[in-house]
Design a protein around this motif. Sequence first.
Motif, PDB file in Angstrom:
ATOM      1  N   PRO A  84       1.397   0.517   2.566  1.00 27.59           N
ATOM      2  CA  PRO A  84       1.620   1.995   2.726  1.00 27.59           C
ATOM      3  C   PRO A  84       2.082   2.453   1.414  1.00 27.59           C
ATOM      4  CG  PRO A  84       3.350   0.816   3.974  1.00 27.59           C
ATOM      5  CD  PRO A  84       2.289  -0.113   3.598  1.00 27.59           C
ATOM      6  N   TYR A  85       2.055   3.478   1.125  1.00 32.30           N
ATOM      7  CA  TYR A  85       2.215   4.058  -0.227  1.00 32.30           C
ATOM      8  C   TYR A  85       3.858   4.171  -0.386  1.00 32.30           C
ATOM      9  CZ  TYR A  85       2.778   7.230  -4.205  1.00 32.30           C
ATOM     10  OH  TYR A  85       3.245   7.684  -5.360  1.00 32.30           O
ATOM     11  N   ALA A 178       2.418  15.631  -3.548  1.00 34.21           N
ATOM     12  CA  ALA A 178       1.621  15.498  -4.762  1.00 34.21           C
ATOM     13  C   ALA A 178       2.138  14.171  -5.301  1.00 34.21           C
ATOM     14  CB  ALA A 178       2.092  16.569  -5.782  1.00 34.21           C
ATOM     15  N   TYR A 179       0.914  13.366  -5.502  1.00 35.99           N
ATOM     16  CA  TYR A 179       1.243  11.847  -6.033  1.00 35.99           C
ATOM     17  C   TYR A 179       1.344  12.111  -7.547  1.00 35.99           C
ATOM     18  CZ  TYR A 179      -0.149  10.884  -1.372  1.00 35.99           C
ATOM     19  OH  TYR A 179      -0.174  10.730   0.323  1.00 35.99           O
ATOM     20  N   ILE A 198      -2.681   7.118  -8.197  1.00 33.51           N
ATOM     21  CA  ILE A 198      -2.601   6.136  -6.950  1.00 33.51           C
ATOM     22  C   ILE A 198      -1.964   7.083  -5.682  1.00 33.51           C
ATOM     23  CG2 ILE A 198      -1.640   4.142  -5.753  1.00 33.51           C
ATOM     24  CD1 ILE A 198      -1.344   2.766  -8.537  1.00 33.51           C
ATOM     25  N   THR A 199      -2.682   7.107  -4.628  1.00 28.95           N
ATOM     26  CA  THR A 199      -2.326   7.935  -3.445  1.00 28.95           C
ATOM     27  C   THR A 199      -2.306   7.132  -2.553  1.00 28.95           C
ATOM     28  OG1 THR A 199      -4.542   8.390  -2.774  1.00 28.95           O
ATOM     29  CG2 THR A 199      -3.684  10.021  -4.578  1.00 28.95           C
ATOM     30  N   ASP A 200      -2.100   7.681  -1.233  1.00 30.97           N
ATOM     31  CA  ASP A 200      -2.114   7.167   0.131  1.00 30.97           C
ATOM     32  C   ASP A 200      -3.107   5.979   0.394  1.00 30.97           C
ATOM     33  OD1 ASP A 200      -3.353   9.378   0.499  1.00 30.97           O
ATOM     34  OD2 ASP A 200      -2.877   9.694   2.501  1.00 30.97           O
ATOM     35  N   LEU A 252      -5.380  -2.499  -7.417  1.00 34.43           N
ATOM     36  CA  LEU A 252      -4.864  -2.109  -8.687  1.00 34.43           C
ATOM     37  C   LEU A 252      -3.390  -1.853  -8.411  1.00 34.43           C
ATOM     38  CD1 LEU A 252      -7.529  -0.037 -10.418  1.00 34.43           C
ATOM     39  CD2 LEU A 252      -7.174  -2.480 -10.440  1.00 34.43           C
ATOM     40  N   ALA A 253      -2.651  -1.921  -9.580  1.00 33.72           N
ATOM     41  CA  ALA A 253      -1.197  -1.480  -9.531  1.00 33.72           C
ATOM     42  C   ALA A 253      -0.638  -0.644 -10.550  1.00 33.72           C
ATOM     43  CB  ALA A 253      -0.378  -2.686  -9.978  1.00 33.72           C
TER      44      ALA A 253
END
Length: 379
Positions: A84-85, A178-179, A198-200, A252-253
């Motif tokens: 999870p984000y 907003a990410y 990077i989002t959910d 990816l990170a």
Amino acid sequence: MRLNSIVAYLASGCLLASLCGCATSPGTRAQSGSDSMTGESVAEAAGTMAVVKQITPDLIAKEHSTREFATESAIGNLVGVPGPYDIGSGDVLSIIVWGHPDLTNVSLAGDAALNDGIEGRASASPSGFVVDHEGAIQFPYIGRLPLAGLNEEAARQLLTRHLQKYIKNPSITLRVQAYRSKRVYVDGEVKSPGLQSITDIPMTLMEALNRAGGLLPTADQSRIRLSRGGASYRINLPQMVERGVNPANILLAAGDVVKVVSRDDSKVFISGEVISPRALAMRDGRLTLNEALGESGGINPASGDASRVYVIRKVGTELVIYTLDAKLPGAFAVAQDFELNAKDTVYVAATPLTNWHRTISQVFPGALSSAVSAAGTRP
């Protein structure tokens, strides 16, 4: 001194000495410390020490194992399971406390605008709770509440525990509006290079490439470089698919930089005594020595010394020169298994007679042909 005497003097003296000096490799001089068991030796090329290795089936097997280990290690470090984000500094949270509109600070209409092109709208004030640089928000009644590092559900539960001191059984909806805290950068041969938030939705390698508009026709799919934390990984998409590894498993990170290299940067240079010296583009990152010689027309039968075929390669700060005696039986079968790297130079040396003829021609232009003609007309 007669012409024939001059030719004989050059052929027997300084010219032969110069030819002997390049018997190991073009522009190199053999040094002590050679190892006959491994076929390795040390040479000096233009003032730089170089390792000279004979191309043998054992060497090919060793290099193949090294390539396999490097590939597996890279994939192992990059493959992950999406989670999870986690909320981070800069994110904007939408928080609704049902039945208490005075505690709600959200504008649903602005969600898309905040997520798309947020860099270009820095002057816009996002409606919502902005996570500050220390990872906290300011919420009515509660005050400062640290949320960085928590996912949406954990953040909602924490907020509920604090708010139930003031409201009985609060019903709360919390989500990231907003990410803005985590991003990766995609560069090189893609349609739209730039930052990707990077989002959910898990940010996998394929997701990042698709968001960047996909690969251009000039992209080398075998040379995608991922930089993370000071380390660099090479990703070979065709090789991964061939081995049954899904590239979408590469996760990816934040802070990763993905660069897709151009095919023009993945060339091998063929020079020396071949029919057609040229620069060859690799095919999906693969080109063997045999294929390179074949596509350049092969070794010139009139001037090339098949016993002295070289592959010059820069490995880090080290210069490595691979040698092949193509006159030996089965040599081209060995060459077919020897894989070249991008920027390799394949060089075929000239025969001693060709070197002798060229040197004489440079010292005395037309002298050799005149001497031959004079000898042919002598009664």
